[in-house]
Design a protein around this motif. Sequence first.
Motif, PDB file in Angstrom:
ATOM      1  N   THR A  25       0.837  -1.200   0.000  1.00 11.99           N
ATOM      2  CA  THR A  25       0.000   0.000   0.000  1.00 11.99           C
ATOM      3  C   THR A  25       0.865   1.241   0.000  1.00 11.99           C
ATOM      4  O   THR A  25       2.037   1.219   0.398  1.00 11.99           O
ATOM      5  CB  THR A  25      -0.934   0.029   1.223  1.00 11.99           C
ATOM      6  N   CYS A  30      -3.862   2.997  -0.092  1.00 18.81           N
ATOM      7  CA  CYS A  30      -4.372   2.434  -1.351  1.00 18.81           C
ATOM      8  C   CYS A  30      -3.387   1.415  -1.907  1.00 18.81           C
ATOM      9  O   CYS A  30      -2.167   1.542  -1.741  1.00 18.81           O
ATOM     10  CB  CYS A  30      -4.592   3.547  -2.375  1.00 18.81           C
ATOM     11  N   GLU A  31      -3.929   0.421  -2.581  1.00 20.33           N
ATOM     12  CA  GLU A  31      -3.098  -0.649  -3.126  1.00 20.33           C
ATOM     13  C   GLU A  31      -2.242  -0.137  -4.282  1.00 20.33           C
ATOM     14  O   GLU A  31      -2.699   0.624  -5.129  1.00 20.33           O
ATOM     15  CB  GLU A  31      -3.982  -1.800  -3.601  1.00 20.33           C
ATOM     16  N   VAL A  32      -1.006  -0.593  -4.304  1.00 17.35           N
ATOM     17  CA  VAL A  32      -0.051  -0.149  -5.313  1.00 17.35           C
ATOM     18  C   VAL A  32      -0.137  -1.041  -6.545  1.00 17.35           C
ATOM     19  O   VAL A  32      -0.259  -2.266  -6.443  1.00 17.35           O
ATOM     20  CB  VAL A  32       1.379  -0.161  -4.752  1.00 17.35           C
ATOM     21  N   ALA A  33      -0.071  -0.419  -7.724  1.00 17.71           N
ATOM     22  CA  ALA A  33      -0.110  -1.140  -8.992  1.00 17.71           C
ATOM     23  C   ALA A  33       1.054  -0.677  -9.865  1.00 17.71           C
ATOM     24  O   ALA A  33       1.814   0.229  -9.500  1.00 17.71           O
ATOM     25  CB  ALA A  33      -1.450  -0.896  -9.699  1.00 17.71           C
ATOM     26  N   SER A  45      -0.733   4.379  -7.454  1.00 16.64           N
ATOM     27  CA  SER A  45      -1.915   3.972  -6.686  1.00 16.64           C
ATOM     28  C   SER A  45      -3.031   4.958  -6.987  1.00 16.64           C
ATOM     29  O   SER A  45      -2.774   6.099  -7.388  1.00 16.64           O
ATOM     30  CB  SER A  45      -1.610   3.927  -5.180  1.00 16.64           C
TER      31      SER A  45
END
Length: 251
Positions: A25, A30-33, A45
């Motif tokens: 995160t 928030c989730e990391v992409a 994110s």
Amino acid sequence: MAPESTAVYVYGIVPADVEPESHATGVGDCEVAVVRHGEIAALVSPLESDRPLGTPEDLTAHEKLLDGSAAVSPVLPLRFGAVMTDTDAVENELLEANEEEFRAALVELEGRVQFVIRGRYVEDAILRELLDENAEAARLRDEIRDKPEDATRNERIALGELINQAIEAKRTEDTSKVVSELEKLEAMVNQRQPSHEEDAVHIAVLVESARQAELEGMLRQLISDWDGRVELNLLGPMAAYDFVTKRAPEG
């Protein structure tokens, strides 16, 4: 219902084969992409478009993600607060538009990490050293001893100026000593501005990961040499903020 996230927060540039750790995160938890283009990619994110940035928690999340990534892969960090409109903008306006520059920077960073060396003088020790070496400072110190501040105002000001000048000279000398040692490790060095009037050393260094043990050994020797005079700390490994940080285009 929560407002729709219409913006993308960008942390930094990495090789395209990098995968974020599961459940990693970033800002706002928030989730990391990863957004990829050719051989390079961006760590991103989602971000609510009206969400203000700049809290200490945001900065900590930004640095934690980049520093963790730098431990396993070259990372080109972007400045804190880099926001773009969407993932297409990240790919086209950031990655594609700067592909050659980013690829070259990542090649330069391969196998290297940043550390920060910070040293602060021990106040009593450095004052004794300065007074021993500077007869005029010692005279002024004796002049004001046990006398009221009002009666010795000019002498106190003069002594303060002498001490400040002497500490600056000591800082220059001690920083040069550390830089000379770092050159033996074939490291890149960035001398930072002092963050405190009693700073002795404040240096960012980019060094090969394989030489971390040598760097730590060098610091241990300096700590021994300066025992009781300078308190030294080594921070890192971390992303190479002092050497290659970039700014994202306005999204």
